[in-house]
Design a protein around this motif. Sequence first.
Motif, PDB file in Angstrom:
ATOM      1  N   PRO A  55      18.976  39.329  43.116  1.00  0.00           N
ATOM      2  CA  PRO A  55      18.020  38.357  43.652  1.00  0.00           C
ATOM      3  C   PRO A  55      16.742  38.210  42.829  1.00  0.00           C
ATOM      4  O   PRO A  55      16.083  37.171  42.885  1.00  0.00           O
ATOM      5  N   SER A  56      16.398  39.228  42.044  1.00  0.00           N
ATOM      6  CA  SER A  56      15.157  39.153  41.269  1.00  0.00           C
ATOM      7  C   SER A  56      15.392  38.758  39.812  1.00  0.00           C
ATOM      8  O   SER A  56      14.443  38.524  39.078  1.00  0.00           O
ATOM      9  N   GLY A  57      16.666  38.716  39.403  1.00  0.00           N
ATOM     10  CA  GLY A  57      16.961  38.404  38.005  1.00  0.00           C
ATOM     11  C   GLY A  57      16.721  39.581  37.077  1.00  0.00           C
ATOM     12  O   GLY A  57      16.616  39.406  35.861  1.00  0.00           O
ATOM     13  N   ALA A  58      16.654  40.791  37.630  1.00  0.00           N
ATOM     14  CA  ALA A  58      16.376  41.971  36.820  1.00  0.00           C
ATOM     15  C   ALA A  58      17.557  42.357  35.929  1.00  0.00           C
ATOM     16  O   ALA A  58      17.368  42.907  34.857  1.00  0.00           O
ATOM     17  N   VAL A  59      18.772  42.077  36.384  1.00  0.00           N
ATOM     18  CA  VAL A  59      19.970  42.471  35.656  1.00  0.00           C
ATOM     19  C   VAL A  59      20.376  41.378  34.678  1.00  0.00           C
ATOM     20  O   VAL A  59      20.506  40.215  35.057  1.00  0.00           O
ATOM     21  N   ARG A  60      20.604  41.775  33.430  1.00  0.00           N
ATOM     22  CA  ARG A  60      21.040  40.824  32.400  1.00  0.00           C
ATOM     23  C   ARG A  60      22.280  41.365  31.720  1.00  0.00           C
ATOM     24  O   ARG A  60      22.330  42.531  31.335  1.00  0.00           O
ATOM     25  N   VAL A  61      23.256  40.497  31.542  1.00  0.00           N
ATOM     26  CA  VAL A  61      24.486  40.851  30.861  1.00  0.00           C
ATOM     27  C   VAL A  61      24.689  39.823  29.766  1.00  0.00           C
ATOM     28  O   VAL A  61      24.764  38.629  30.036  1.00  0.00           O
ATOM     29  N   THR A  62      24.732  40.281  28.525  1.00  0.00           N
ATOM     30  CA  THR A  62      24.907  39.389  27.384  1.00  0.00           C
ATOM     31  C   THR A  62      26.045  39.901  26.506  1.00  0.00           C
ATOM     32  O   THR A  62      26.416  41.069  26.572  1.00  0.00           O
ATOM     33  N   GLU A  63      26.583  39.026  25.694  1.00  0.00           N
ATOM     34  CA  GLU A  63      27.609  39.429  24.743  1.00  0.00           C
ATOM     35  C   GLU A  63      26.961  40.315  23.690  1.00  0.00           C
ATOM     36  O   GLU A  63      25.858  40.043  23.226  1.00  0.00           O
ATOM     37  N   ALA A  64      27.643  41.377  23.317  1.00  0.00           N
ATOM     38  CA  ALA A  64      27.126  42.314  22.314  1.00  0.00           C
ATOM     39  C   ALA A  64      27.073  41.636  20.953  1.00  0.00           C
ATOM     40  O   ALA A  64      27.920  40.802  20.626  1.00  0.00           O
ATOM     41  N   ASP A  65      26.101  42.014  20.168  1.00  0.00           N
ATOM     42  CA  ASP A  65      25.986  41.491  18.800  1.00  0.00           C
ATOM     43  C   ASP A  65      27.101  42.079  17.943  1.00  0.00           C
ATOM     44  O   ASP A  65      27.468  43.225  18.078  1.00  0.00           O
ATOM     45  N   GLY A  66      27.591  41.247  17.019  1.00  0.00           N
ATOM     46  CA  GLY A  66      28.574  41.730  16.064  1.00  0.00           C
ATOM     47  C   GLY A  66      29.913  41.561  16.584  1.00  0.00           C
ATOM     48  O   GLY A  66      30.928  41.925  16.361  1.00  0.00           O
TER      49      GLY A  66
END
Length: 66
Positions: A55-66
């Motif tokens: 709800p706060s947007g604290a968690v971020r999941v992104t594709e790993a570099d490389g």
Amino acid sequence: MRVTADRTVCVGAGLCALTAPAVFDQDDDGLVTVLRPSAAGGDGSAAREAGLLCPSGAVRVTEADG
């Protein structure tokens, strides 16, 4: 994928730990703790869902570099 959490905006709802317990936990103050900053497979899917539910947007999941 890379999993991060901004503890300064975490409100302690706990949805991350409930949705992806292998990736997230909560400390004694109820704030998010990332257990596995590199999630894959089923854990990666659960981490993505946790990021959407936060709800706060604290968690971020992104594709790993490389």
